[in-house]
Design a protein around this motif. Structure first.
Motif, PDB file in Angstrom:
ATOM      1  N   GLU A 370       0.835  -1.258   0.223  1.00 21.12           N
ATOM      2  CA  GLU A 370       0.232  -0.111   0.071  1.00 21.12           C
ATOM      3  C   GLU A 370       0.854   1.368  -0.003  1.00 21.12           C
ATOM      4  N   ARG A 371       1.849   1.147   0.639  1.00 13.72           N
ATOM      5  CA  ARG A 371       2.838   2.208   0.632  1.00 13.72           C
ATOM      6  C   ARG A 371       3.275   2.524  -0.451  1.00 13.72           C
ATOM      7  N   LEU A 372       3.758   1.587  -1.386  1.00 13.05           N
ATOM      8  CA  LEU A 372       4.196   1.787  -2.842  1.00 13.05           C
ATOM      9  C   LEU A 372       3.290   2.317  -3.596  1.00 13.05           C
ATOM     10  N   HIS A 373       1.999   1.937  -3.375  1.00  9.59           N
ATOM     11  CA  HIS A 373       0.873   2.443  -4.285  1.00  9.59           C
ATOM     12  C   HIS A 373       0.736   3.970  -4.061  1.00  9.59           C
ATOM     13  N   HIS A 374       0.732   4.190  -2.808  1.00 10.44           N
ATOM     14  CA  HIS A 374       0.587   5.834  -2.622  1.00 10.44           C
ATOM     15  C   HIS A 374       1.931   6.575  -3.137  1.00 10.44           C
ATOM     16  N   LEU A 375       2.992   5.867  -2.692  1.00  9.03           N
ATOM     17  CA  LEU A 375       4.121   6.726  -3.404  1.00  9.03           C
ATOM     18  C   LEU A 375       4.143   6.913  -5.040  1.00  9.03           C
ATOM     19  N   MET A 376       3.562   6.091  -5.542  1.00  8.65           N
ATOM     20  CA  MET A 376       3.426   5.821  -7.076  1.00  8.65           C
ATOM     21  C   MET A 376       2.475   6.982  -7.482  1.00  8.65           C
ATOM     22  N   ALA A 377       1.544   7.076  -6.695  1.00 11.56           N
ATOM     23  CA  ALA A 377       0.537   8.134  -7.018  1.00 11.56           C
ATOM     24  C   ALA A 377       1.023   9.608  -6.799  1.00 11.56           C
ATOM     25  N   ARG A 378       1.825   9.725  -5.833  1.00 10.09           N
ATOM     26  CA  ARG A 378       2.075  10.972  -5.383  1.00 10.09           C
ATOM     27  C   ARG A 378       3.469  11.267  -6.131  1.00 10.09           C
ATOM     28  N   MET A 379       4.513  10.497  -6.691  1.00 11.18           N
ATOM     29  CA  MET A 379       5.752  10.664  -7.132  1.00 11.18           C
ATOM     30  C   MET A 379       5.949   9.905  -8.254  1.00 11.18           C
ATOM     31  N   PRO A 380       5.166  10.029  -9.402  1.00  5.07           N
ATOM     32  CA  PRO A 380       5.439   9.061 -10.210  1.00  5.07           C
ATOM     33  C   PRO A 380       6.837   8.847 -11.116  1.00  5.07           C
ATOM     34  N   GLU A 381       7.643   9.902 -10.801  1.00  2.00           N
ATOM     35  CA  GLU A 381       9.141   9.925 -11.116  1.00  2.00           C
ATOM     36  C   GLU A 381       9.974   8.977 -10.205  1.00  2.00           C
ATOM     37  N   ALA A 382       9.618   8.516  -9.138  1.00  2.00           N
ATOM     38  CA  ALA A 382      10.463   8.016  -7.960  1.00  2.00           C
ATOM     39  C   ALA A 382      10.645   6.659  -8.539  1.00  2.00           C
ATOM     40  N   LYS A 383      11.977   6.197  -8.637  1.00  2.00           N
ATOM     41  CA  LYS A 383      12.475   4.605  -9.080  1.00  2.00           C
ATOM     42  C   LYS A 383      12.485   3.922  -7.580  1.00  2.00           C
ATOM     43  N   VAL A 384      11.835   2.983  -7.579  1.00  2.00           N
ATOM     44  CA  VAL A 384      11.782   2.194  -6.403  1.00  2.00           C
ATOM     45  C   VAL A 384      12.301   0.746  -6.467  1.00  2.00           C
ATOM     46  N   HIS A 385      13.162   0.561  -5.652  1.00  2.00           N
ATOM     47  CA  HIS A 385      13.979  -0.755  -5.740  1.00  2.00           C
ATOM     48  C   HIS A 385      13.859  -1.444  -4.247  1.00  2.00           C
ATOM     49  N   LEU A 386      12.995  -2.508  -4.085  1.00  3.17           N
ATOM     50  CA  LEU A 386      12.978  -3.156  -2.949  1.00  3.17           C
ATOM     51  C   LEU A 386      13.801  -4.346  -3.214  1.00  3.17           C
ATOM     52  N   TYR A 387      14.085  -4.881  -1.745  1.00  2.06           N
ATOM     53  CA  TYR A 387      14.986  -5.932  -1.713  1.00  2.06           C
ATOM     54  C   TYR A 387      14.412  -7.386  -1.514  1.00  2.06           C
ATOM     55  N   GLY A 388      13.123  -7.216  -1.102  1.00  2.00           N
ATOM     56  CA  GLY A 388      12.364  -8.408  -0.420  1.00  2.00           C
ATOM     57  C   GLY A 388      12.725  -8.887   0.787  1.00  2.00           C
ATOM     58  N   LYS A 389      13.168  -7.849   1.676  1.00  2.00           N
ATOM     59  CA  LYS A 389      13.624  -8.227   3.021  1.00  2.00           C
ATOM     60  C   LYS A 389      12.714  -7.848   4.157  1.00  2.00           C
ATOM     61  N   TRP A 429       4.969  10.974   5.695  1.00  2.00           N
ATOM     62  CA  TRP A 429       5.445  12.233   4.638  1.00  2.00           C
ATOM     63  C   TRP A 429       6.152  13.037   5.582  1.00  2.00           C
ATOM     64  N   THR A 430       7.398  13.370   4.947  1.00  2.00           N
ATOM     65  CA  THR A 430       8.267  14.343   5.830  1.00  2.00           C
ATOM     66  C   THR A 430       7.626  16.019   5.706  1.00  2.00           C
ATOM     67  N   ASP A 431       6.622  16.312   4.732  1.00  2.00           N
ATOM     68  CA  ASP A 431       6.111  17.570   4.767  1.00  2.00           C
ATOM     69  C   ASP A 431       4.670  17.422   5.185  1.00  2.00           C
ATOM     70  N   GLY A 432       4.411  16.286   5.842  1.00  2.00           N
ATOM     71  CA  GLY A 432       3.124  16.341   6.475  1.00  2.00           C
ATOM     72  C   GLY A 432       1.908  16.211   5.524  1.00  2.00           C
ATOM     73  N   TRP A 433       1.907  15.726   4.246  1.00  2.00           N
ATOM     74  CA  TRP A 433       0.985  15.596   3.352  1.00  2.00           C
ATOM     75  C   TRP A 433       0.058  14.441   3.666  1.00  2.00           C
ATOM     76  N   ASP A 434      -1.077  14.500   3.387  1.00  2.00           N
ATOM     77  CA  ASP A 434      -2.228  13.503   3.766  1.00  2.00           C
ATOM     78  C   ASP A 434      -2.922  13.348   2.619  1.00  2.00           C
ATOM     79  N   VAL A 435      -2.847  12.087   1.881  1.00  2.00           N
ATOM     80  CA  VAL A 435      -3.531  11.912   0.950  1.00  2.00           C
ATOM     81  C   VAL A 435      -5.079  12.072   1.140  1.00  2.00           C
ATOM     82  N   HIS A 436      -5.598  11.825   2.235  1.00  2.00           N
ATOM     83  CA  HIS A 436      -7.184  11.854   2.470  1.00  2.00           C
ATOM     84  C   HIS A 436      -7.701  13.357   2.841  1.00  2.00           C
TER      85      HIS A 436
END
Ligand code: ADP
Length: 437
Positions: A370-389, A429-436
């Motif tokens: 869900e975090r990834l989902h929200h990040l993609m919605a807010r920052m489409p330019e972010a390239k995320v690499h998750l390690y499965g850890k 979010w470091t800037d206090g942004w709230d999706v809702h």
């Protein structure tokens, strides 16, 4: 005895099939025949961590399937490679099983005992980087001694190995001559700040020394470098002797481990950057390094360079290159160990920032998905690499790359990268942004 032709073209096992303790489908045997059918060389990486996982990603694009010697099926690279050998990097027979039929044996960590690597080399395995070079990435004292002999700048240091009383006396002498502005380090086995004590004064230094177990790796003391910042010069070298350097980057540490990388290092004098690249290329040549190598450096308050340490494998300070350079460090490492021509290391944007996703003190309730989902919605330019850890405090569980836009400032790109990484680890979010709202 295992004999492996270092350039066996079809990647087929020279000495018959490799057995594996793994029973997960597809079986390693099936995977191996699939790999052999591709006609592409087989590279084995020792260690199943995130570096092997991302090297496998690059291997796929090159028509290969990285073989991984992993401790467990749940290791980050073992989750994704179809060619897993389960075993220990401390066990020579496991290393042999992993090496069979490989064009190159390489590493995602520095932990493999040198005598095992020498044994494999004697049996004809192409160990890359070779043991004679890797020694200097495994042993901080040997590295300091060798670099100093080559005239490269290293912090002043004292060897604290051997007889304890004599070593303690050397520590006192070294500490006093440096106003106790010193750092104590384990010579081997440390990583991400483990095995490094940034001591504050004589009492603390002596307490570290006195409490250190006598059967643990030896210690050294070195001068605490008055530094402006930390840099990393990442290069690659192939057996043919070709070298390539990425732009020098700035690394920002938190709790003794890398948190953020700014590529290129902002406001770094061109001459100093070139000096760092030349030092790394020259050293790789002198030591016979094959593959990628990170030279971690301190930029002193006077603007001079001091070498801190070497890593002869893909490195956290090179993760930005996955999205920010023409050739990533992972592809380059494969190219180098296979003696392919090296790739272009030019950045594709004036600046890129990498921020590590470091586990929160407590894993957030919101799922990673869900975090990834929200990040993609807010920052489409972010390239995320998750390690499965799994998530644990300060554990490196992934990273985010943000490739800067033309004209954008480093501060702005860095802010976005750190915001994205913090969101992925803490669900805040470091800037206090709230999706809702
Ligand atoms: P590791 O092998 O765990 O990465 P390092 O030797 O790189 O250990 O040390 C970890 C961190 O400690 C460095 O990134 C740096 O911030 C700090 N440090 C290490 N050596 C020195 C030194 N001589 N002077 C000042 N800071 C140091």
């Amino acid at each position: 005895m295992v004999r492996v032709n270092p350039r066996e073209p079809d990647g087929a096992p020279v000495n018959g099939p490799v057995t594996s303790k793994s029973a997960v489908p597809p079986t390693p045997e099936a995977a191996r025949s699939a790999g052999a059918a591709s006609g592409m060389p087989k590279v084995t990486m020792i260690g199943g961590g995130q570096l092997a996982r991302m090297t496998h990603q690059a291997a796929i694009a090159l028509g290969q399937c990285l073989r991984v010697l992993a401790a467990s099926e749940s290791d980050p690279a073992a989750q994704v490679s179809a060619d897993i050998v389960l075993g220990s990097h401390d066990d020579l027979d496991d290393l042999r099983r992993a090496a069979e039929g490989s064009a190159a044996l390489t590493f995602d960590h520095e932990g493999v005992p040198l005598h095992h690597l020498r044994a494999l080399e004697a049996e004809g395995v192409a160990v890359l980087p070779p043991s004679k070079a890797l020694h200097f990435a495994q042993d901080k004292l040997a590295m300091r001694v060798r670099l100093a002999a080559l005239g490269l700048p290293v912090p002043e240091f004292a060897d604290l190995a051997g007889d304890r009383e004599a070593a303690r006396a050397r520590l006192v002498e070294f500490g006093e001559s440096h106003g106790w502005e010193i750092v104590i380090k384990a010579v081997r086995g440390g990583y991400d700040g483990r095995g490094v004590w940034l001591v504050d004064g004589a009492d603390e230094a002596l307490a570290v020394f006195d409490q250190y177990p006598s059967d643990a790796p030896a210690l050294l003391a070195e001068q605490k470098v008055p530094m402006r910042r930390e840099l990393s010069a990442m290069i690659a070298r192939s057996p043919f002797g070709q070298g390539a350097a990425w732009p020098v980057v700035e690394t920002i540490q938190r709790h003794g481990q890398c948190a953020v990388v700014l590529a290129p290092a902002p406001d770094l004098d061109d001459d100093v950057a070139e000096q760092a690249q030349q030092m790394a290329l020259r050293l790789a040549d002198e030591l016979g390094v094959v593959g990628v190598m990170a030279m971690e450096l301190f930029e002193t308050v006077d603007g001079a360079l001091v070498v801190n340490e070497l890593a002869m494998r893909p490195h956290n300070s090179g993760h930005w290159s996955m999205d920010g350079a023409v050739t990533s460090q992972f592809e380059q490492h494969l190219r180098a160990v296979l003696d392919y021509p090296l790739g272009n290391t030019a950045p594709i944007s004036p600046l890129t920032v990498m921020a590590n996703i470091l586990g929160a003190p407590e894993a957030p309730e919101m799922s990673m998905d869900e975090r990834l989902h929200h990040l993609m919605a807010r920052m489409p330019e972010a390239k995320v690499h998750l390690y499965g850890k799994g998530e644990r405090r300060d554990r490196k569980i992934g990273h985010v790359n943000i490739v800067g836009r033309e004209g954008e400032s480093m501060e702005s790109v860095r802010e976005r990268a750190e915001r994205a990484a913090q969101w992925m680890s803490h669900a805040t979010w470091t800037d206090g942004w709230d999706v809702h709202s």
